[in-house]
Enzyme design. Structure first.
Site, PDB file in Angstrom:
ATOM      1  CE1 TYR A 140     -11.140  14.939  -9.298  1.00  0.00           C
ATOM      2  CE2 TYR A 140     -10.314  12.827  -8.505  1.00  0.00           C
ATOM      3  CZ  TYR A 140     -11.379  13.663  -8.814  1.00  0.00           C
ATOM      4  OH  TYR A 140     -12.662  13.219  -8.637  1.00  0.00           O
ATOM      5  CE  LYS A 195       1.630 -10.330  10.834  1.00  0.00           C
ATOM      6  NZ  LYS A 195       2.746 -10.105  11.791  1.00  0.00           N
TER       7      LYS A 195
HETATM    8  C1  LIG Z   1       3.938 -10.632  11.202  1.00  0.00           C
HETATM    9  C2  LIG Z   1       4.879 -11.440  12.031  1.00  0.00           C
HETATM   10  C3  LIG Z   1       5.621 -12.489  11.461  1.00  0.00           C
HETATM   11  C4  LIG Z   1       5.664 -12.729   9.960  1.00  0.00           C
HETATM   12  O1  LIG Z   1       6.606 -11.844   9.392  1.00  0.00           O
HETATM   13  P1  LIG Z   1       6.967 -11.851   7.828  1.00  0.00           P
HETATM   14  O2  LIG Z   1       8.006 -10.806   7.706  1.00  0.00           O
HETATM   15  O3  LIG Z   1       5.709 -11.517   7.086  1.00  0.00           O
HETATM   16  O4  LIG Z   1       7.478 -13.212   7.472  1.00  0.00           O
HETATM   17  C5  LIG Z   1       6.347 -13.307  12.302  1.00  0.00           C
HETATM   18  N1  LIG Z   1       6.382 -13.082  13.643  1.00  0.00           N
HETATM   19  C6  LIG Z   1       5.723 -12.046  14.209  1.00  0.00           C
HETATM   20  C7  LIG Z   1       5.817 -11.842  15.678  1.00  0.00           C
HETATM   21  C8  LIG Z   1       4.963 -11.189  13.428  1.00  0.00           C
HETATM   22  O5  LIG Z   1       4.328 -10.160  14.004  1.00  0.00           O
END
Ligand SMILES: *Cc1c(COP(=O)(O)O)cnc(C)c1O
Length: 358
Positions: free
Chosen positions: A253, A35
């Site tokens: 800044y 994702k």
């Molecule tokens: C993002 C997500 C993962 C992956 O988690 P990591 O900590 O990056 O390994 C797995 N399951 C769900 C439901 C998620 O939303």
């Protein structure tokens, strides 16, 4: 030569990390979470690399990410949409053979509507039960009712998500695993999936039929002692200018950094407009060769300023310095900015040129 910041994406490292996770897994198969543009590493390229490495189960958050993944990988792999289906997306899910993850009673009704004429989903659907995170998921106590309601249209997967997977001492881990197993009694024979990256490290009781590692693929998160993951990317930015700052002068800044001694300062072409958090101001670091150079003053939109007093021989315009990579651990850099590796890599903007290395 362009003076853009760049992220060299180490696709073979990502594949190696996936194989490391697979080797750790005592049961079931190892999936991959890709994702958010594969946590900033590039959805298409990472999907293709992991599919070639043997991964058959891909998880994304949104249906449009799933569509891209399907177009890239062809009909073979299973693609799960974690955030679940929207009522108007039936054609998209069917045409792309996407696996909806049903998270709520609203989404359960959506699925029931799609299945009303008895035409199964091409690859079935998954049910996500909440076991304590209280974020997404059907209530665990409704398992029996939902099992009866989905009679004849059985889910292909039951999943849940751990709240404290990175803390192996957390009592909540075992509690969630037990609750998922209780849910499973209502769905005899349906495979289970509980673990993200941290869950894989927790060991055999958490592996079930399918794991869902994300951050570990990209070399982030907290791996167990003795386990080394490889960096998914090397983030670099070029030096634009080097100047001598006199004692008593300030940098950046709001003049938040003042020289206590004469200091050699290099200005690099990266800033919060590229996704380097402004909270790294006066906290983060950059590696110039083997020399660690502190970020001095505020991170601005397009630029940062670093202390190169001890790296004077290397500090030349056009030389690239490293912010994340083999010499600058992702989680260390993130922690200094008050964040986590996930947010740092996911937040890198399109202005950072991605260069794919195999
Ligand atoms: C993002 C997500 C993962 C992956 O988690 P990591 O900590 O990056 O390994 C797995 N399951 C769900 C439901 C998620 O939303």
């Amino acid at each position: 030569m362009s003076l853009r910041p760049r992220a060299r994406i180490h696709l073979s490292n990502i594949a190696d990390n996936w194989r490391t996770l697979r080797a750790m897994q005592t049961s079931g198969v190892t999936g991959a979470v890709i994702k958010a543009d594969a946590y900033g590493h590039g959805l298409r390229q990472v999907a293709e690399t992991l599919h070639e490495a043997g991964c058959d189960h891909f998880f994304v958050a949104h249906s449009h990410e799933a569509e891209i993944t399907r177009a890239m990988l062809g009909s073979h792999p299973n693609i799960y949409v974690l955030n679940g289906p929207s009522p108007d997306e039936e054609a998209l899910y069917r045409e792309n053979a996407l696996i909806p993850v049903v998270n709520s009673s609203f989404q359960f009704r959506t699925m029931a509507d799609w299945l009303v004429d008895g035409v199964k989903m091409p690859r079935g659907f998954a049910l996500h039960f909440d076991t304590g995170l209280n974020r997404l998921g059907l209530p665990a106590r409704d398992a029996q009712d939902l099992a009866e309601a989905s009679e004849g249209q059985s889910p292909i997967l039951l999943m849940s998500h751990l709240a404290c997977a990175e803390d192996s001492d957390a009592a909540m881990n075992a509690h969630q695993a037990t609750l998922l197993e209780t849910v499973a009694e209502a769905f005899p024979g349906v495979p289970l999936s509980l673990s993200n990256s941290g869950g894989v490290w927790l060991g055999a009781d958490y592996h079930h039929a399918l794991s869902r590692p994300g951050i570990a693929l990209y070399g982030g998160g907290i791996a167990p002692m003795g386990m080394t993951l490889k960096p998914g990317m090397t983030l670099e930015a070029p030096i634009l200018q080097v100047r001598l700052v006199e004692t008593g002068e300030t940098v950046g800044y709001n003049a938040t950094w003042r020289a206590e001694n004469e200091t050699l300062v290099a200005t690099l072409a990266i800033g919060y407009g590229d996704g380097l958090p402004r909270s790294a101001s006066n906290k983060g670091f950059v590696m110039l060769g083997e020399k660690r150079c502190a970020i001095l003053g505020r991170v601005s939109m397009d630029l940062i300023t670093i202390d190169v007093t001890n790296a004077a021989d290397l500090a030349r315009p056009g030389v690239y310095a490293q912010l994340i990579g083999p010499d600058a651990a992702l989680e260390e850099q993130a922690a200094l900015a008050g964040t986590i590796g996930y947010e740092l890599t996911t937040g890198l903007t399109p202005r950072v040129k991605r260069i794919y290395e195999t």
